[in-house]
Design an enzyme around this catalytic site. Structure first.
Site, PDB file in Angstrom:
ATOM      1  N   LYS A  13     -33.291 -64.715   8.624  1.00 45.33           N
ATOM      2  CA  LYS A  13     -34.741 -64.876   8.430  1.00 45.33           C
ATOM      3  C   LYS A  13     -35.288 -63.786   7.511  1.00 45.33           C
ATOM      4  CE  LYS A  13     -35.824 -64.634  12.876  1.00 45.33           C
ATOM      5  NZ  LYS A  13     -34.522 -64.458  13.541  1.00 45.33           N
ATOM      6  N   ARG A  87     -42.075 -66.458  19.152  1.00 51.96           N
ATOM      7  CA  ARG A  87     -40.771 -66.434  19.808  1.00 51.96           C
ATOM      8  C   ARG A  87     -40.831 -66.931  21.246  1.00 51.96           C
ATOM      9  NH1 ARG A  87     -38.548 -61.747  16.617  1.00 51.96           N
ATOM     10  NH2 ARG A  87     -36.407 -61.427  17.232  1.00 51.96           N
ATOM     11  N   ARG A 126     -24.461 -55.926  10.010  1.00 52.32           N
ATOM     12  CA  ARG A 126     -25.787 -55.786   9.416  1.00 52.32           C
ATOM     13  C   ARG A 126     -26.167 -54.307   9.273  1.00 52.32           C
ATOM     14  NH1 ARG A 126     -31.002 -59.160  11.294  1.00 52.32           N
ATOM     15  NH2 ARG A 126     -31.029 -57.914  13.186  1.00 52.32           N
ATOM     16  N   ARG A 155     -29.088 -51.083  13.315  1.00 46.82           N
ATOM     17  CA  ARG A 155     -30.189 -51.087  14.280  1.00 46.82           C
ATOM     18  C   ARG A 155     -29.634 -50.944  15.695  1.00 46.82           C
ATOM     19  NH1 ARG A 155     -33.704 -56.355  12.730  1.00 46.82           N
ATOM     20  NH2 ARG A 155     -33.747 -56.423  15.006  1.00 46.82           N
ATOM     21  N   ARG A 166     -30.168 -60.405  23.443  1.00 42.45           N
ATOM     22  CA  ARG A 166     -31.093 -61.091  22.531  1.00 42.45           C
ATOM     23  C   ARG A 166     -30.766 -62.580  22.421  1.00 42.45           C
ATOM     24  NH1 ARG A 166     -30.359 -57.623  17.387  1.00 42.45           N
ATOM     25  NH2 ARG A 166     -32.043 -58.799  16.437  1.00 42.45           N
TER      26      ARG A 166
END
Ligand code: AMP
Length: 215
Positions: A13, A87, A126, A155, A166
């Site tokens: 995204k 969300r 990532r 992160r 998550r």
């Protein structure tokens, strides 16, 4: 144009939002970025949600609603891409009512579909630029050499335990929005496992912007 980029964590995204910003001049409203900035600045909001976010949980609806509404008003209800909002069902219903009240309904909700196994793999690679908030992937979308290595971090919520949390939250709280937005004909399903270029082309094609795509 008022777009939503929807999908699991790591679906791309943020990457697609960045391309839409760079190519079409749309403004990104990323609640995740706003929350991370608050955490970095140690604001009262940041201090309140830090632990929860780093564990992979969702910030309460009322808190994130204030961030989203302020940003949408700031963009004067147009030319934005929502990345990571809404969300939950409550967020989606609030957003629909808020935008309808200002006669500024959503244009499309792009649903980037990516299986869980691919997500776990993607998030482990990532890296985020702490200065701009832009995300890269060590193999799939390497950061440019111009970004110093010490600016690129993993992160805390991309660590494996947080990723599992998550994903659980995504399936339980966020997936029902596919049906919700589907009912109003806004959902545009996209194969999020395709290359970043192909995903971007598909997004542009579906809102009739082929001629403006520069990739
Ligand atoms: P993201 O960068 O979109 O993956 O967001 C990072 C984290 O910020 C999420 O895991 C949540 O803890 C929090 N967050 C971002 N957007 C929302 C939202 N719409 N509702 C609740 N929490 C959010």
């Amino acid at each position: 144009m008022r777009l939503v980029l929807f999908g699991p964590p790591g679906a791309g995204k943020g990457t697609q939002a960045g391309r839409l910003r760079d190519t079409l001049g749309l403004n990104i409203i990323s609640t995740g970025y706003l929350i991370r900035s608050a955490i970095r600045q140690r604001s009262p909001l940041g201090l309140r949600v830090k632990e929860l976010v780093q564990r992979g949980g969702l910030v309460p609806d009322e808190t994130v609603r204030d961030l989203a509404s302020e940003a949408i008003v700031h963009q004067r209800f147009d030319n934005f891409i929502l990345d990571g909002y809404p969300r939950t069902m409550q967020q989606a219903e609030w957003l629909t009512a808020f935008l309808e009240a200002y006669k500024a309904p959503l244009t499309a909700v792009f649903y980037l579909k990516v299986p869980d196994a691919v997500i776990v793999d993607r998030l482990s690679g990532r890296r985020m630029d702490t200065k701009t908030g832009d995300s890269y992937h060590v193999a799939l979308n390497p950061p440019p050499d111009s970004i110093p290595a010490d600016r690129l971090i993993q992160r805390p919520d991309d660590r494996p335990e947080a990723v599992l949390e998550r994903l659980k939250t995504y399936h339980r709280d966020t997936m029902p929005l596919v049906k919700y937005f589907g009912r109003s004909g806004l959902i545009v399903p996209i194969d999020g496992t395709a290359t970043f270029d192909d995903v971007f082309e598909e997004i542009c094609a579906s809102v009739g912007m082929e001629e403006r795509v520069s990739v």
